[in-house]
Design an enzyme around this catalytic site. Structure first.
Site, PDB file in Angstrom:
ATOM      1  N   LYS A 113      15.791 -18.285 -35.383  1.00 31.68           N
ATOM      2  CA  LYS A 113      16.158 -16.884 -35.653  1.00 31.68           C
ATOM      3  C   LYS A 113      14.943 -15.975 -35.543  1.00 31.68           C
ATOM      4  O   LYS A 113      15.049 -14.828 -35.120  1.00 31.68           O
ATOM      5  CB  LYS A 113      16.772 -16.749 -37.053  1.00 31.68           C
ATOM      6  CG  LYS A 113      18.169 -17.328 -37.160  1.00 31.68           C
ATOM      7  CD  LYS A 113      18.821 -16.895 -38.462  1.00 31.68           C
ATOM      8  CE  LYS A 113      20.154 -17.582 -38.681  1.00 31.68           C
ATOM      9  NZ  LYS A 113      20.717 -17.329 -40.013  1.00 31.68           N
ATOM     10  N   LYS A 205      25.616 -24.440 -30.484  1.00 33.00           N
ATOM     11  CA  LYS A 205      26.702 -24.433 -31.477  1.00 33.00           C
ATOM     12  C   LYS A 205      27.414 -23.080 -31.527  1.00 33.00           C
ATOM     13  O   LYS A 205      26.806 -22.045 -31.219  1.00 33.00           O
ATOM     14  CB  LYS A 205      26.164 -24.834 -32.853  1.00 33.00           C
ATOM     15  CG  LYS A 205      25.324 -23.808 -33.510  1.00 33.00           C
ATOM     16  CD  LYS A 205      25.139 -24.052 -35.007  1.00 33.00           C
ATOM     17  CE  LYS A 205      24.489 -22.794 -35.549  1.00 33.00           C
ATOM     18  NZ  LYS A 205      24.208 -22.691 -36.902  1.00 33.00           N
ATOM     19  N   LYS A 208      28.048 -17.150 -35.383  1.00 36.18           N
ATOM     20  CA  LYS A 208      28.427 -15.751 -35.616  1.00 36.18           C
ATOM     21  C   LYS A 208      27.458 -14.812 -34.922  1.00 36.18           C
ATOM     22  O   LYS A 208      27.792 -13.675 -34.625  1.00 36.18           O
ATOM     23  CB  LYS A 208      28.369 -15.439 -37.117  1.00 36.18           C
ATOM     24  CG  LYS A 208      29.430 -16.094 -37.938  1.00 36.18           C
ATOM     25  CD  LYS A 208      29.263 -15.639 -39.398  1.00 36.18           C
ATOM     26  CE  LYS A 208      29.760 -16.679 -40.360  1.00 36.18           C
ATOM     27  NZ  LYS A 208      28.855 -16.957 -41.468  1.00 36.18           N
TER      28      LYS A 208
HETATM   29  P1  TYM Z   1      26.811 -20.041 -42.511  1.00 38.17           P
HETATM   30  O1  TYM Z   1      27.609 -18.867 -42.946  1.00 38.17           O
HETATM   31  O2  TYM Z   1      25.936 -19.919 -41.325  1.00 38.17           O
HETATM   32  O3  TYM Z   1      27.757 -21.289 -42.242  1.00 38.17           O
HETATM   33  C1  TYM Z   1      28.724 -21.662 -43.196  1.00 38.17           C
HETATM   34  C2  TYM Z   1      29.162 -23.104 -43.010  1.00 38.17           C
HETATM   35  O4  TYM Z   1      29.707 -23.292 -41.700  1.00 38.17           O
HETATM   36  C3  TYM Z   1      29.055 -24.384 -41.069  1.00 38.17           C
HETATM   37  N1  TYM Z   1      28.985 -24.104 -39.628  1.00 38.17           N
HETATM   38  C4  TYM Z   1      29.391 -24.944 -38.678  1.00 38.17           C
HETATM   39  N2  TYM Z   1      29.948 -26.157 -38.742  1.00 38.17           N
HETATM   40  C5  TYM Z   1      30.277 -26.762 -37.575  1.00 38.17           C
HETATM   41  N3  TYM Z   1      30.074 -26.186 -36.362  1.00 38.17           N
HETATM   42  C6  TYM Z   1      29.509 -24.967 -36.246  1.00 38.17           C
HETATM   43  N4  TYM Z   1      29.347 -24.407 -35.057  1.00 38.17           N
HETATM   44  C7  TYM Z   1      29.144 -24.288 -37.443  1.00 38.17           C
HETATM   45  N5  TYM Z   1      28.589 -23.070 -37.703  1.00 38.17           N
HETATM   46  C8  TYM Z   1      28.493 -22.978 -39.045  1.00 38.17           C
HETATM   47  C9  TYM Z   1      27.671 -24.432 -41.705  1.00 38.17           C
HETATM   48  O5  TYM Z   1      27.103 -25.700 -41.565  1.00 38.17           O
HETATM   49  C10 TYM Z   1      27.983 -24.085 -43.135  1.00 38.17           C
HETATM   50  O6  TYM Z   1      28.420 -25.228 -43.844  1.00 38.17           O
HETATM   51  N6  TYM Z   1      23.094 -21.549 -45.186  1.00 38.17           N
HETATM   52  C11 TYM Z   1      24.537 -21.701 -45.262  1.00 38.17           C
HETATM   53  C12 TYM Z   1      25.143 -20.898 -46.356  1.00 38.17           C
HETATM   54  C13 TYM Z   1      24.720 -21.288 -47.729  1.00 38.17           C
HETATM   55  C14 TYM Z   1      25.054 -22.494 -48.390  1.00 38.17           C
HETATM   56  C15 TYM Z   1      24.458 -22.397 -49.687  1.00 38.17           C
HETATM   57  C16 TYM Z   1      25.771 -23.616 -48.023  1.00 38.17           C
HETATM   58  C17 TYM Z   1      23.966 -20.554 -48.580  1.00 38.17           C
HETATM   59  N7  TYM Z   1      23.819 -21.206 -49.778  1.00 38.17           N
HETATM   60  C18 TYM Z   1      24.591 -23.426 -50.613  1.00 38.17           C
HETATM   61  C19 TYM Z   1      25.891 -24.649 -48.949  1.00 38.17           C
HETATM   62  C20 TYM Z   1      25.310 -24.548 -50.229  1.00 38.17           C
HETATM   63  C21 TYM Z   1      25.127 -21.386 -43.904  1.00 38.17           C
HETATM   64  O7  TYM Z   1      24.888 -22.029 -42.964  1.00 38.17           O
HETATM   65  O8  TYM Z   1      25.971 -20.393 -43.793  1.00 38.17           O
END
Ligand code: TYM
Length: 349
Positions: A113, A205, A208
């Site tokens: 990022k 992957k 968003k």
């Molecule tokens: P975020 O919003 O980027 O993603 C949320 C969840 O979606 C999963 N994910 C995916 N899984 C499979 N294929 C994909 N292409 C894909 N894109 C996203 C992510 O692995 C995630 O599980 N940092 C975290 C948010 C967070 C969090 C936490 C998670 C903040 N605090 C505490 C667990 C526990 C995140 O990736 O958000």
């Protein structure tokens, strides 16, 4: 017997997509049966990259409504907004002060990022995984269900808990043994759906932040748009769909999506589509996606029609979450040696 505790969250940045659902939220739903589940909308994480203040609150509500629409049941799970439980920010600070900077500089997501943002990159983006560690550790989570991309962040949370807090600050019990301050969580990455790839490039992957909207299917995309995106999805010139061919990442990804979205499983779709051309396959996949998302979209629109009920869910979730989080924060404050807060006595008033 107490049930194992689970915590997870999604950022309210833009529209949630199939990766978020299949990699994370869908697995949360099943965990509600036999786990004590906490799910937060991680809005503090959403401001680690430039954001639009006019959209943040609305996107937070949309994300919370999507949790419920996907099957998160507020009678079983605590659903809340991260920024509304101040313990997250405070524990993040305490953990910042014990986390080596070079642990953060190694994080793959930061590096990826940061490259995109050049010299505008914020300190918050570097600190993102420490805030995530605080989210998890505040709830004494046993398991953290996430997609594959979060594995490194979970390892960091474990290392902070174990090496930087418990190993250095655990108080001694009556028997002289150290009493761990923080619970060390286990990642929970289910193989199916853990890595949903972009529709425009089977090697990166679904995300968003991809500027190309056509690279992802949002959970709220209308049926015509879903069909159009799938029609335009990248393919290859080979006839027949198959799993596991490294030369054909798009075939692997789209066939995998078809397996999950149709509910038929990998073996059945692999034989159904082994000889099938892309032209026949794509409408089948589109129909499976539309049908899988239809009930979620319907429930979502019902939930958004009653904002008072949705806000009540979040208010109750905040209270339940804060009670757990504040107790953990107190434990960490005590272990780190802060002056205890004393109530105002009659004398000093
Ligand atoms: P975020 O919003 O980027 O993603 C949320 C969840 O979606 C999963 N994910 C995916 N899984 C499979 N294929 C994909 N292409 C894909 N894109 C996203 C992510 O692995 C995630 O599980 N940092 C975290 C948010 C967070 C969090 C936490 C998670 C903040 N605090 C505490 C667990 C526990 C995140 O990736 O958000």
């Amino acid at each position: 017997m107490t049930r194992p505790r689970v915590l997870s969250g999604v950022q309210p940045t833009g529209a949630l997509h199939l990766g978020n659902w299949l990699g994370a939220i869908r697995n949360w739903v099943d965990l509600q049966q036999d786990h004590d589940t906490f799910f937060c909308v991680v809005d503090l994480h959403a401001i680690t990259v430039p954001h639009d203040p006019a959209r943040l609150a609305e996107d937070t509500l949309t994300t919370a409504a999507l949790y419920l629409a996907c099957g998160i049941d507020p009678a079983r799970s605590t659903v809340f907004v991260q920024s509304q439980v101040p313990a997250h920010s405070e524990l993040c600070w305490l953990l910042n002060c014990v986390t080596p900077l070079n642990w953060l500089e190694r994080m793959i997501q930061f590096k990826e990022k940061a490259v995109k943002q050049g010299d505008q990159v914020s300190a918050g983006l570097l600190d993102y995984p420490v805030l995530m560690a605080a989210d998890i550790l505040l709830y004494d989570a046993d398991r953290v269900p996430v997609g594959e991309d979060q594995k490194q962040h979970l390892e960091l949370a474990r290392d902070i808990a174990q090496q930087r807090v418990n190993a250095r600050f655990a108080p001694r019990g009556a028997d002289g043994e150290p009493l761990p301050v923080l619970k060390v969580p286990e990642p929970m990455i289910l193989p199916e759906g853990a890595r949903v790839m972009s529709l425009s490039d089977g090697t990166s992957k679904m995300s968003k932040s991809d500027p190309n909207e056509g690279s992802r299917i949002a959970l709220l995309d209308p049926p015509e748009l879903i069909s159009r995106k799938i029609k335009r999805a990248r393919t290859d010139p080979t006839m027949g769909l198959e799993f596991g061919n490294p030369e054909r990442p798009e075939a692997d990804n789209l066939l995998g999506l078809y397996a999950v979205l149709s509910g038929r499983g990998r073996a059945a779709v692999a034989s159904e589509c082994a000889e099938m051309g892309w032209g026949r396959f794509k409408p089948l996949l589109a129909e499976a996606a539309v049908e899988a998302l239809r009930p979620i979209q319907q429930r979502y629109h019902d939930l958004r029609a009653d904002p008072i009920a949705l806000e009540a869910v979040l208010a109750e979730g905040r209270e339940r979450a804060a009670a757990v989080a504040d107790a953990t924060l107190q434990r960490v404050r005590d272990a780190l040696g802060f002056l205890p807060v004393k109530p105002v006595s009659a004398k000093t008033r």
